[in-house]
Enzyme design. Structure first.
Site, PDB file in Angstrom:
ATOM      1  N   LYS A   1       0.821  -1.243   0.041  1.00 57.54           N
ATOM      2  CA  LYS A   1      -0.030   0.004   0.124  1.00 57.54           C
ATOM      3  C   LYS A   1       0.978   1.461  -0.046  1.00 57.54           C
ATOM      4  CE  LYS A   1      -3.680  -2.534  -0.144  1.00 57.54           C
ATOM      5  NZ  LYS A   1      -2.915  -3.812   0.145  1.00 57.54           N
TER       6      LYS A   1
HETATM    7  C1  LIG Z   1      -9.216  -3.043  -1.636  1.00 58.84           C
HETATM    8  C2  LIG Z   1      -8.830  -3.900  -0.664  1.00 58.84           C
HETATM    9  N1  LIG Z   1      -9.429  -4.003   0.504  1.00 58.84           N
HETATM   10  C3  LIG Z   1      -9.088  -4.637   1.406  1.00 58.84           C
HETATM   11  C4  LIG Z   1      -7.853  -5.036   1.516  1.00 58.84           C
HETATM   12  C5  LIG Z   1      -7.210  -5.977   2.833  1.00 58.84           C
HETATM   13  O1  LIG Z   1      -6.099  -5.345   3.356  1.00 58.84           O
HETATM   14  P1  LIG Z   1      -5.231  -6.228   4.360  1.00 58.84           P
HETATM   15  O2  LIG Z   1      -4.355  -7.027   3.336  1.00 58.84           O
HETATM   16  O3  LIG Z   1      -4.346  -5.058   4.836  1.00 58.84           O
HETATM   17  O4  LIG Z   1      -5.836  -7.176   5.042  1.00 58.84           O
HETATM   18  C6  LIG Z   1      -6.853  -5.063   0.227  1.00 58.84           C
HETATM   19  C7  LIG Z   1      -5.662  -5.556   0.383  1.00 58.84           C
HETATM   20  O5  LIG Z   1      -4.869  -5.953  -0.498  1.00 58.84           O
HETATM   21  C8  LIG Z   1      -7.601  -4.234  -0.503  1.00 58.84           C
HETATM   22  O6  LIG Z   1      -6.718  -4.269  -1.821  1.00 58.84           O
END
Ligand SMILES: Cc1ncc(COP(=O)(O)O)c(C=O)c1O
Length: 427
Positions: A207
């Site tokens: 991110k």
């Molecule tokens: C659009 C979206 N939502 C939620 C998430 C979930 O985040 P995390 O990987 O930090 O749990 C991601 C992660 O790639 C994402 O791209």
């Protein structure tokens, strides 16, 4: 231009250097992060709520305050991941058995699984040409069971928040923004994550800014904030600085952010705007440099609900056909430009509902298949693989180019030259 000039068919590539990898915040890490983490280690206070010393740094709390100030939101809660942020937001909003939550056909599967783990039912809706959730299709999928909408600002692009806030108000629905892929983006001058009742952020390694794994929830509503605090901390809300004597507790989980993650998040936050400015400048130059070839060959960057607010983690061109997109992506890769298509039915990719086996197959870890078999749920979600044909068509025709803050002038010029070369030969 003849095809033989393309690197894909034996020609000399437009660029020779490898494309820099896209880990914007991570690749910008430096002494400041090291120092902030050392402060935590030296204090031996690794837990946000208690430790051997009362004068230790409070990195998670500091990050929450700084992020809230940055967003212009009243409250931010640090958590352990973007998935945890979504689950916490859904729990705070009271989503549960029998509730439908509308999510886009194009998002990481966590948006769907977070709903399922709160015992809700994800309802999949189309994306529009911006590749973000289409409000008109959402409106068509609202039922008496709908309780919330999760617009996802996908690949840095702001959703149509004007339409979603109006829709949520009209139907009395909770609006939870998934900002995992668009931290630092805005819509008509307002930060993403502050339009909905709650905004869910990810600080995972890919991110914009990162703590390796991590996340945050933003809200302006004290009640939702307290519920989020409770849920993420075992269901308790008894910490020293929490003024919640009137609260009845409920069962929760442990999504508490560590002080080390808080230390990283605080420093990374200070890098966010500068990293995005670099990406925006790089993307604008590639768009400007390829405007004529786009016009001449009949393809274009995806439109935007607010181009100025785009985080610019990528540049996506929409091509006339999936076959053209596949060949163009392959040709660009051969020119050493980091390009890919966004949907191929033969390639498993959990960013597209079509490949969400566990959701489409209604498979959960419990033996009875809750929440889909829950007696409180009276609907029947449409999980056919072709339920969102427009999304599949758009994603199939998309060519995605990674943009990141490390792109040099030479990288940008090479990208422009490569795109012109490939489009001239193939389209
Ligand atoms: C659009 C979206 N939502 C939620 C998430 C979930 O985040 P995390 O990987 O930090 O749990 C991601 C992660 O790639 C994402 O791209």
């Amino acid at each position: 231009m003849s095809k033989e000039k393309l690197a894909l068919y034996g020609g000399t590539p437009a660029r020779t250097a490898p494309w820099p990898r896209t880990f914007p915040g991570a690749l910008d890490m430096g002494d400041e992060e090291a120092q902030a983490v050392m402060e935590v280690l030296q204090s031996r206070n690794l837990f946000r709520y208690a430790g051997p010393s009362d004068v230790a740094p409070h990195k998670v709390k500091d990050f929450e305050k700084a992020f809230a100030a940055h967003l212009g939101a009243r409250y931010v809660l640090g958590v352990t991941s973007g998935t945890a942020a979504l689950m916490t937001a859904l729990a705070a909003a009271g989503i549960g058995p029998g509730d439908e939550v509308i999510i886009p056909a194009y998002t990481w599967i966590a948006t769907a699984t977070a709903v399922v783990w709160n015992m809700g039912i994800p309802i999949i809706a189309e994306v529009d040409e911006t590749l973000t959730l289409d409000p008109e299709d959402v409106a068509r999928r609202i039922t008496p069971r709908t309780r919330a909408i999760i617009p996802v600002h996908m690949r840095g692009a702001p959703c149509n928040m004007e339409a979603f806030t109006a829709l949520a108000r009209k139907h009395n629905l909770r609006l939870i923004e998934d900002v995992a892929q668009a931290n630092g983006g805005s819509y008509h001058g307002q930060w993403l994550g502050t339009f909905g009742d709650l905004g869910a952020f990810s600080l995972q390694f890919y991110k914009m800014i990162t703590t390796g794994e991590g996340g945050a929830v933003a809200t302006n509503d004290l009640d939702l904030y307290r519920r989020a605090q409770m849920y993420h901390d075992g269901g308790g809300i008894w910490r020293r600085d929490q003024d919640v004597a009137d609260f009845v507790t409920f069962t929760g989980v442990n999504f508490r952010m560590t002080e080390i993650a808080g230390a990283l998040a605080g420093v990374q936050l200070q890098r966010l705007d500068r990293l995005i400015a670099k990406q925006r400048a790089a993307k604008a130059r590639i768009i400007a440099g390829t405007a004529d070839i786009c016009h001449a060959k009949g393809f274009a960057p995806r439109p935007s609900h607010d181009a100025d607010g785009d985080v610019s983690v990528c540049l996506v061109y929409l091509l006339p056909s999936a076959a053209a997109a596949q060949e163009m992506a392959r040709a660009l890769q051969a020119e050493n430009i980091s390009a890919s298509t966004l949907f191929d039915p033969t390639k498993e990719d959990w960013h597209i509902y079509y490949h969400w086996g566990p959701i489409l197959g209604k498979r959960t870890a419990n033996r009875l298949g809750c929440p889909w078999t829950c007696p409180y749920y009276t609907g029947e979600p449409d999980y056919r693989q072709d339920v969102c044909p427009r999304s599949l068509d758009l994603l199939g025709r998309a060519v995605h180019i990674d943009i990141n803050p490390l792109l040099t002038d030479a990288d940008i010029e090479g990208a422009v030259a490569g795109i012109i070369k490939v489009a001239s030969a193939l389209l």
